[in-house]
Design an enzyme around this catalytic site. Structure first.
Site, PDB file in Angstrom:
ATOM      1  N   HIS A  58      -6.122   3.542  28.703  1.00 26.78           N
ATOM      2  CA  HIS A  58      -5.465   4.468  27.790  1.00 26.78           C
ATOM      3  C   HIS A  58      -3.974   4.191  27.612  1.00 26.78           C
ATOM      4  O   HIS A  58      -3.438   4.255  26.510  1.00 26.78           O
ATOM      5  CB  HIS A  58      -5.659   5.886  28.334  1.00 26.78           C
ATOM      6  CG  HIS A  58      -5.116   6.964  27.456  1.00 26.78           C
ATOM      7  ND1 HIS A  58      -5.680   7.302  26.250  1.00 26.78           N
ATOM      8  CD2 HIS A  58      -4.057   7.789  27.612  1.00 26.78           C
ATOM      9  CE1 HIS A  58      -4.995   8.290  25.700  1.00 26.78           C
ATOM     10  NE2 HIS A  58      -3.999   8.611  26.503  1.00 26.78           N
ATOM     11  N   ASP A  84     -10.875   3.193  27.684  1.00 30.26           N
ATOM     12  CA  ASP A  84     -10.048   4.405  27.689  1.00 30.26           C
ATOM     13  C   ASP A  84     -10.860   5.575  28.234  1.00 30.26           C
ATOM     14  O   ASP A  84     -11.863   5.974  27.637  1.00 30.26           O
ATOM     15  CB  ASP A  84      -9.564   4.686  26.256  1.00 30.26           C
ATOM     16  CG  ASP A  84      -8.473   5.750  26.203  1.00 30.26           C
ATOM     17  OD1 ASP A  84      -8.442   6.642  27.077  1.00 30.26           O
ATOM     18  OD2 ASP A  84      -7.652   5.690  25.265  1.00 30.26           O
ATOM     19  N   SER A  96      -1.566   8.541  22.454  1.00 37.91           N
ATOM     20  CA  SER A  96      -2.323   9.641  23.026  1.00 37.91           C
ATOM     21  C   SER A  96      -2.155  10.907  22.177  1.00 37.91           C
ATOM     22  O   SER A  96      -2.424  10.878  20.982  1.00 37.91           O
ATOM     23  CB  SER A  96      -1.868   9.829  24.472  1.00 37.91           C
ATOM     24  OG  SER A  96      -2.724  10.689  25.170  1.00 37.91           O
TER      25      SER A  96
END
Lengths: 475, 430
Positions: free
Chosen positions: A379, A344, A252
């Site tokens: 994600h 995601d 991330s």
């Protein structure tokens, strides 16, 4: 006379002496286990149940319905679940399909912050095909399974020099070891779960808090690129680290930083880089604060769905054409692995991966690129067998705003992605950090002078079950 | 830039029960590279135990202990667990040592290392290429350990995790006395509520006043526990513990074991004599005990020849439960094999031979223990009656004895499962 205090409810006599075994009873978090139920009558219906009481005090459970075969046996690795929190043949389903028990607050996330103790899971078998009320009845049998982040001998070393807030995990043995800087995402904190596991696989891993380190908490200022370069130098100079073999792994926001250093840093020289659910889109000048400002500037692209969950993937879209706003991956000189969840909802990882591929093909360095792209994965692609969560409470470091962030992913596909990606990630790191010695003809170069190592120093220091090894460099 | 990449050593699983196998693999070596794999354990008694094997990597630079041959060391050939069972005290250690874990709530920590070249000594003085510790546990997570001190009975009770109820076991060791918990802890890890019974303190053999009531009381403590299935309790004995087991099975009217596992024992216990001291036998011992060329004491002849007089032995024709005898044919401490033959003869004439199963292992000694623990051919022992320190010869050779431990343990667990778990008939209505 000692009466077991565990069950204060009526003790139901086990009518047929069902035997439950889980092997291994103590495993690493990324290891598989086998669950065997024996001694039931043929065709007997059972529910196999997993219960975990998390560090932050919530109960998580998973369960599956099985029917014993003609020898009175259920083998979770081979038999299909007929229903429950997962179905079909799923050896590890009882872990990755864990969810908070009904009655809990919603949008919880399971994280282990203390990696020195194991995650304890109680695996039980109940009579019949049940879906609720497990805590109100006695199971036919139950065992406790430990899931460890740290293998025996892995050393946990808090790092506070140079103003860093970090933890170094060293594999057991004399070393020296290849190393890795591990960066987590926009929620901040010092997350050690991945670094400790990597050290259990032979890589000296530094979990680095770069959003909420002591220095930011005290001064209110976000760190600059020098902070990361200091972390790199600390690793490079460590007597048990191979300074020439250091990688960076980010998820991330951490992946966003990884791109920056992999391409632009004069100090940080990576053997390879891994981006999980990341993006190369960012202002190339500046550091953490500038990236946050860029996101805030695009905050208008935030979407809220009908369940009031926040979708942030558009904050970095569309992928810019202006080179000032995306890392020039065409200049990358080390192998790069991208792990992408196609569902995601937090980062535009698939779009970024596509753009990265195009840039590298144009620049002629796409042979360095490996892309792992998983349909229906979200994600939060983390080490395997940890539960999938589609949306959870989230507080961003920058705004201090509490939202329910939508991460995305469908449970089964996401869990498969975690398992596959982790395995491939370990191979990628092994190949690039360890390389092979097939060219070498002898091991004499490995007899390092000056490092003495004694697994059993006089005066054993024990912390729980871990011996601390003292290493000294003789001049 | 020079390629100073170290080999990668892995032991899987890193944490295991003592009777589970592991896989030791070294990767990233140059091809055809000689290396030594080494195991090191620092015991509770502060001795170093070690084992090692000499290997050569394959074309990919890999050594796999489970699949490759050891070309020399404390074991040779293809031996996945050789690094454990072939351990012996480091050269220069005290003599007559035995490796037994007293503290079962913590694991044995064995350090597996890989060294460059084929070396046979001085391991602790040099740095290995790589090293990984591995934990070997007697207790699975969730097993409860309860100290028992009631109704005069002393012992430690190990209860498996879960609500139960579980089949029970009365677990008894031998003439050395004291309290050894590790086998009971391991049996509880396999689903049996097992009481490790202390029936005399080391060296106390003569003075303690052992009666059958002591063992019956212990058995009933197990039986009365709310987490134990009252009619599914067995007896597990080694050496003198076996003598007690056979005696209880044949003579007791108060307890009914469902089955007995009897390791390295006999039935030559005359009724009416004290378990702990037999003057007639003592006199005979002084005449028949032998010492071998190393001055190790051999006691197997003390009880030979097997008496024909029924008053000199337990009447095994009265036994009503299933019994498994496990013996080594090189047992130098008791004539277990001869006694087993006599037991079989008696039971044939008594019509209860169908209850008996006997396993006899070649070149195996007296101390048949759970697998992968090192073999001891002779160890220090304090003679209970005279308190003298001798080195007692147990017998056996490392490889066959270790094979016997592995094979017998698997068979013992299957036997217990069959008699204590499976034979509980399930009710039709659930």
């Amino acid at each position: 006379m000692i009466i077991s205090g565990v069950h204060s409810i009526r003790m139901q006599k086990n009518p047929c002496c069902v035997k439950l075994s889980v092997q291994p009873s103590r495993g690493l978090v990324d290891e598989k286990f086998s669950i065997l139920v024996q001694n039931t009558p043929p065709g007997f219906q059972v529910t196999v149940h997993a219960l975990h009481h998390s560090e932050d005090g919530h109960d998580w459970e998973a369960f599956a319905h099985y029917t014993a075969n003609n020898t009175g046996t259920v083998n979770v690795s081979e038999d299909p679940s007929l229903g429950g929190t997962y179905s079909g043949v799923e050896q590890m389903g009882l872990l990755w399909s864990l969810r908070p028990v009904p009655g809990n607050k919603p949008w919880l996330r399971m994280r282990k912050m203390n990696v020195q103790t194991p995650m304890e899971v109680t695996i039980s078998v109940y009579q019949g095909h049940q879906t609720e009320g497990f805590t109100d009845q006695a199971p036919l049998a139950g065992v406790v399974v430990e899931r460890w982040y740290m293998a025996p001998g892995v050393r946990r070393v808090p790092i506070t020099e140079e103003g860093l807030t970090a933890t170094l995990f060293l594999p057991s043995g004399p070393g020296p070891f290849p190393a890795l800087i591990d960066l987590w995402g926009g929620g901040g904190q010092l997350v050690e779960s991945r670094a400790s596991l990597l050290a259990s696989h032979g890589i000296a891993a530094l979990a680095l808090d770069y959003l909420t380190p002591k220095i930011t908490v005290e001064t209110g200022k976000m760190v600059e690129n020098e902070y990361f370069e200091k972390a790199y130098k600390v690793l490079e100079q460590h007597p048990q680290v191979l300074g020439s073999r250091i990688a960076m792994l980010g998820i991330s926001f951490g992946a966003v930083m990884t791109f920056k250093f992999a391409v632009y840093s004069e100090v940080i020289k990576l053997s390879c880089a891994v981006s999980v659910s990341g993006s190369h889109v960012q202002p190339i000048d500046g550091s953490v604060k500038q990236i946050f400002d860029y996101l805030i500037k695009n905050a208008g692209n935030t979407r809220i769905n009908e369940e009031n969950q926040t979708i942030w993937r558009d904050l970095l879209l569309p992928i810019p054409t202006d080179p000032a706003f995306k890392v020039d991956v065409g200049r990358l000189k080390c192998p790069l692995m991208l792990v992408v969840g196609e569902d995601d909802q937090n980062f535009p990882a698939p779009e970024s991966a596509k753009d990265i591929k195009e840039m590298m093909e144009r620049a002629g360095n796409s042979h360095l690129l490996t892309v792992l792209s998983y349909p229906n994965a979200g994600h939060l692609i983390e080490p395997p067998y940890t539960p999938h969560v589609r949306a959870t409470n989230f507080v961003t470091v920058g705004s201090r705003q509490k939202v329910v962030a939508l991460w995305g992913g469908e449970m089964v596909a996401h869990s498969r992605a975690q398992e596959d990606a982790w395995r491939k990630l370990l191979v990628f790191l092994r190949e690039n950090l360890y390389g092979t010695n097939l060219g070498a003809t002898s091991l004499s170069h490995l007899q390092r002078k000056g490092i003495s190592w004694d697994p059993m120093p006089n005066g054993l220091v024990r912390d729980g079950l871990h011996l601390f090894y003292r290493t000294e460099v003789n001049s | 830039m020079s390629q100073t990449i170290s080999p990668v050593l892995s032991v899987v699983p890193t944490r295991a029960l003592v009777d589970e196998t592991f896989k030791v693999v070294v990767e990233n070596l140059p091809p055809a590279s000689p290396v030594t794999l080494h195991a090191l354990l620092y015991s509770e008694d502060k001795d170093y135990w070690e084992a090692y094997g000499h290997y050569v990597s394959d074309h990919r630079g890999t050594v796999s202990v489970a699949e490759d041959m050891s070309l020399g060391g404390t074991y040779t050939g293809k031996e996945a667990m050789g690094l454990l069972w072939s351990m012996r005290p480091e050269p220069g250690s005290r003599t007559g040592l035995r490796l037994r874990k007293r503290e079962v709530t913590s694991p044995m920590l064995v350090h597996i290392s890989v060294y460059s070249g084929h070396i046979s000594e001085g391991f602790r003085k040099q740095s290995p290429l790589a090293s990984v510790p591995t934990e070997r546990w007697y207790m699975a997570p969730g097993v409860q350990r309860i100290e028992i001190k009631e109704k005069g009975v002393r012992g430690t009770f190990f209860i498996p995790p879960g609500p139960g109820p579980f089949p029970g076991l009365l677990d008894m060791w031998g003439g050395g006395g004291g309290l050894l918990e590790y086998r009971s802890a391991l049996l509880a890890s396999h689903g049996y509520a097992s009481l490790a019974l202390q029936y005399f303190s080391p060296g106390e053999l003569q003075s303690s006043d052992l009666k059958i009531q002591y063992f019956e009381t212990a058995f009933n403590i197990i039986k009365d526990h709310p987490q134990v299935i009252p009619d599914s309790i067995g007896i597990f004995g080694l050496s003198l513990g076996t003598v007690v087991a056979i005696y209880l099975a044949a003579v007791s009217t108060k307890i009914t074991p469902r089955c007995c596992v009897c390791i390295s024992g006999h039935h030559l216990y005359p009724l009416g004599t004290a378990l702990n001291f037999n003057p007639k036998l003592e006199k005979k011992r002084l005449v028949t005990e032998r010492y071998d060329e190393n001055n190790y004491q051999i006691l197997r002849d003390v009880r030979l020849p097997i008496p024909t007089d029924l008053s000199e032995k337990v009447d095994v024709r009265k036994i009503k439960c299933h019994m498994l005898l496990v013996n080594g044919d090189d047992d130098q401490n008791v004539p277990a094999v001869e006694a087993a033959e006599d037991i079989a003869q008696m039971m044939r004439s008594g019509g209860n031979l169908h209850l008996l199963t006997t396993l006899t292992y070649p070149n195996t000694g007296h101390l048949i223990e759970p697998p992968y623990s090192p073999h001891f051919r002779a160890t220090n022992f304090i003679v209970p009656t005279t308190k003298e320190k001798v080195i007692s010869l147990w017998g056996g050779q490392p490889k066959p004895h270790s094979d016997a431990q592995e094979d017998s343990w698997r068979k013992i667990l299957a036997y217990l499962h069959h008699h204590l778990y499976s034979s509980t008939t399930p009710k039709a209505k659930m």
